[in-house]
Design a protein around this motif. Structure first.
Motif, PDB file in Angstrom:
ATOM      1  N   PHE A 159      -3.574  -5.250  -2.520  1.00 47.10           N
ATOM      2  CA  PHE A 159      -4.003  -4.729  -3.754  1.00 47.10           C
ATOM      3  C   PHE A 159      -4.082  -5.563  -4.758  1.00 47.10           C
ATOM      4  O   PHE A 159      -3.155  -6.452  -5.109  1.00 47.10           O
ATOM      5  N   ALA A 219      -6.381   5.560  -2.488  1.00 44.73           N
ATOM      6  CA  ALA A 219      -5.466   5.267  -1.313  1.00 44.73           C
ATOM      7  C   ALA A 219      -5.181   6.592  -0.690  1.00 44.73           C
ATOM      8  O   ALA A 219      -5.526   6.367   0.802  1.00 44.73           O
ATOM      9  N   VAL A 231       0.629  -1.266   0.014  1.00 46.65           N
ATOM     10  CA  VAL A 231      -0.003  -0.055  -0.002  1.00 46.65           C
ATOM     11  C   VAL A 231       0.767   1.251  -0.075  1.00 46.65           C
ATOM     12  O   VAL A 231       0.470   2.210  -0.631  1.00 46.65           O
ATOM     13  N   ILE A 273      -8.490  -2.242  -3.144  1.00 47.18           N
ATOM     14  CA  ILE A 273      -7.588  -2.134  -1.987  1.00 47.18           C
ATOM     15  C   ILE A 273      -8.518  -2.681  -0.928  1.00 47.18           C
ATOM     16  O   ILE A 273      -9.445  -2.187  -0.693  1.00 47.18           O
ATOM     17  N   LEU A 320       2.033   2.072  -3.778  1.00 44.60           N
ATOM     18  CA  LEU A 320       1.112   2.053  -4.807  1.00 44.60           C
ATOM     19  C   LEU A 320       1.432   2.948  -5.873  1.00 44.60           C
ATOM     20  O   LEU A 320       1.267   2.439  -7.163  1.00 44.60           O
ATOM     21  N   ALA A 330      -6.043   3.765  -8.221  1.00 45.54           N
ATOM     22  CA  ALA A 330      -5.870   3.171  -7.150  1.00 45.54           C
ATOM     23  C   ALA A 330      -4.859   4.198  -6.068  1.00 45.54           C
ATOM     24  O   ALA A 330      -5.206   4.151  -5.068  1.00 45.54           O
TER      25      ALA A 330
END
Length: 508
Positions: A231, A220, A174, A197, A177, A216
């Motif tokens: 993910f 996030a 994460v 996610i 990303l 994404a």
């Protein structure tokens, strides 16, 4: 004699996904070495005397470096101990179990690997996303989103990975990303590819964001998603619209504080968590022996045959009574000529564990109803033994005495505030982490307020769920307004009323 080290996968987060082999080994462990992602409730399977060592790692912070963890396992095994190394997920899926196993092998320490359910598969499943699906995805890859920081360049072949596999699952990624999504897109994966996610997957506070590969990283960051999270990239994410189940449960998103004693809290927590709630056990009371050190109860047991009725007002009273009965080297046969009365189905169930069936259970699970139901069965003069908590309402003995019965009140236990809870309770309330607090007896209410002291104002904004009118009356007397009062005074009744309250609360 050298002990054995067991590298045990703890599963993805939901502690109930531990394997039977893992549970078996925990039950006979001398030492448990546990990770950050292994649920604390798993430690309850280990013997009370077992050594518990936390070596958890979070991003940027390691309790112990990996080399020291390896040495710790070796040292404990050389002491002849049975060592369970409890690791989140599966030991060999980005769990560094291979390094630990190799170190043990070099040191001549016997070890066993117990696979665990990997978060790479379980977390998407709990979000309603299959990693493979007929006609949509026939392959998947599990990729670390956090490579060894010592590497000068990535070992991942992004060109082949981006388009060579239908479904991509990144674990521990994460924080990276922006880098991951950029590499996939520049390597040929469309920015419009569905993506998701999933944070704290398989736990009751699981959160899922459905997005696209191109959006994404932005989503996030915008929603403040922090580790741990999975993910997932691929068309299979579209399946969530029809396969989502875990987050659709009726109490999902609700965080409930459970104030029962540590021993009793688990049954209520398990029931509410099955319905989707996140339960935090904050026992406000603990049980101790009565102030007279069982003097009255022991005297009553010594003269047990002289009583016509034996009454129990709680399951705690039942278990404490039979514990003292065993101290006299007696058992259920000593009650052969005595009739039994209880308040509530839970108390009757506790009695049944000793091979006994209650003669009288009142229609309402409260003292007034037991008195009303019992009085027609009394003959003059009836002698009654009432086994209960040290501090309790006197409505039952007073009514029975008014009807001509001779009543002996025998305290079997007393409830005291659980002081260990305060340091955990205050921050939870300060952070507004609790939506609802259950109150299953008057003593849980008074002890809750006793623990809070001059911080009782922290309860503002937290709804209280009471198991019945007596507990609700205690709340009212203390200046608190219950949000709900169970119509059936049992754990199941309380659960149903919480469901009804949540449904109404959502509609509002």
């Amino acid at each position: 004699m050298t002990g054995t080290v067991y590298l045990v996968g703890a599963g993805p987060g939901d502690w109930r996904l531990l394997t039977l082999r893992g549970k078996e080994l925990l039950e006979r462990a001398d030492t448990v070495v546990t990770d950050h992602l292994a649920d604390d409730r798993l430690l309850a399977f280990a013997p009370p005397e077992a050594e518990r060592i936390y070596v958890g790692k979070t991003a940027g912070h390691h309790t112990l470096p990996q080399e020291e963890i390896n040495e710790l396992l070796i040292a404990k095994a050389r002491e002849g101990r049975t060592v369970v190394r409890l690791k989140g997920g599966d030991p060999f899926v980005f769990g560094r179990g291979g390094e630990e196993g190799a170190a043990l092998s070099r040191a001549g320490i016997p070890f066993e690997v117990v696979p665990g359910i990997s978060s790479a598969i379980a977390v998407p499943a709990y979000a309603g996303i299959p990693v493979t699906e007929r006609g949509m995805a026939s392959s998947f890859a599990v990729v670390t989103g956090h490579e060894d920081p010592q590497k000068k360049e990535s070992a991942i072949d992004w060109e082949k990975l981006a388009t060579g596999t239908d479904t991509l699952v990144f674990v521990m990624g994460v924080r990276n990303l922006p880098y991951i999504t950029a590499r996939l897109m520049t390597s040929g994966r469309s920015a419009e590819t569905p993506a998701a996610i999933i944070r704290w997957g398989t736990r009751s506070d699981q959160t899922t964001i459905v997005t696209t590969l191109g959006s994404a990283a932005y989503e996030a960051a915008r929603k403040g998603i922090t580790p741990p999270a999975i993910f997932i990239v691929g068309d299979v994410v579209r399946c969530r619209s029809r396969l989502s189940w875990f987050e659709n449960r009726p109490l999902s998103g609700l965080t409930i504080g459970i104030t029962r004693t540590r021993r009793q809290a688990s049954a209520l927590s398990a029931r509410l968590e099955e319905l989707g709630a996140s339960c935090i056990e904050i026992p406000t009371i603990r049980l101790d022996e009565p102030s007279d050190h069982y003097a009255v109860l022991d005297q009553a047991i010594y003269h047990l045959s002289s009583y016509n009725w034996l009454l129990f007002t709680s399951s705690n009273g039942v278990h404490r009574f039979f514990h003292r009965l065993c101290e006299f080297k007696e058992d259920s046969r000593s009650l052969g000529g005595i009739r039994l009365g209880v308040i509530g189905s839970a108390t009757a169930e506790a009695l049944s564990t000793y091979g006994l069936r209650a003669d009288l259970i009142p229609p309402e699970y409260r003292a007034e109803s037991l008195a009303d139901s019992l009085i027609p069965h009394l003959s003059r003069p009836s002698k009654i033994l009432l086994v209960r908590a040290e501090q309790a309402r006197n409505v039952l003995p007073d009514r029975l005495r008014s009807a001509g019965a001779r009543v002996t009140i025998a305290p079997a236990y007393r409830t005291l505030p659980d002081r260990e809870t305060r340091d955990r309770l205050i921050p939870l309330l300060e952070e507004h982490a609790l939506d609802l607090i259950t109150c299953t007896s008057s003593s849980t209410v008074t002890s809750l307020l006793d623990l809070l002291g001059d911080r009782r104002g922290l309860l503002e904004g937290v709804s209280l769920a009471c198991i019945g009118p007596v507990t609700a009356a205690t709340c009212t007397r203390e200046g608190l307004t219950p949000a709900l009062v169970a119509s059936t005074y049992t754990i199941e009744g309380l659960t149903q009323n919480i469901l009804d309250w949540r449904r109404t609360h959502h509609e509002i």
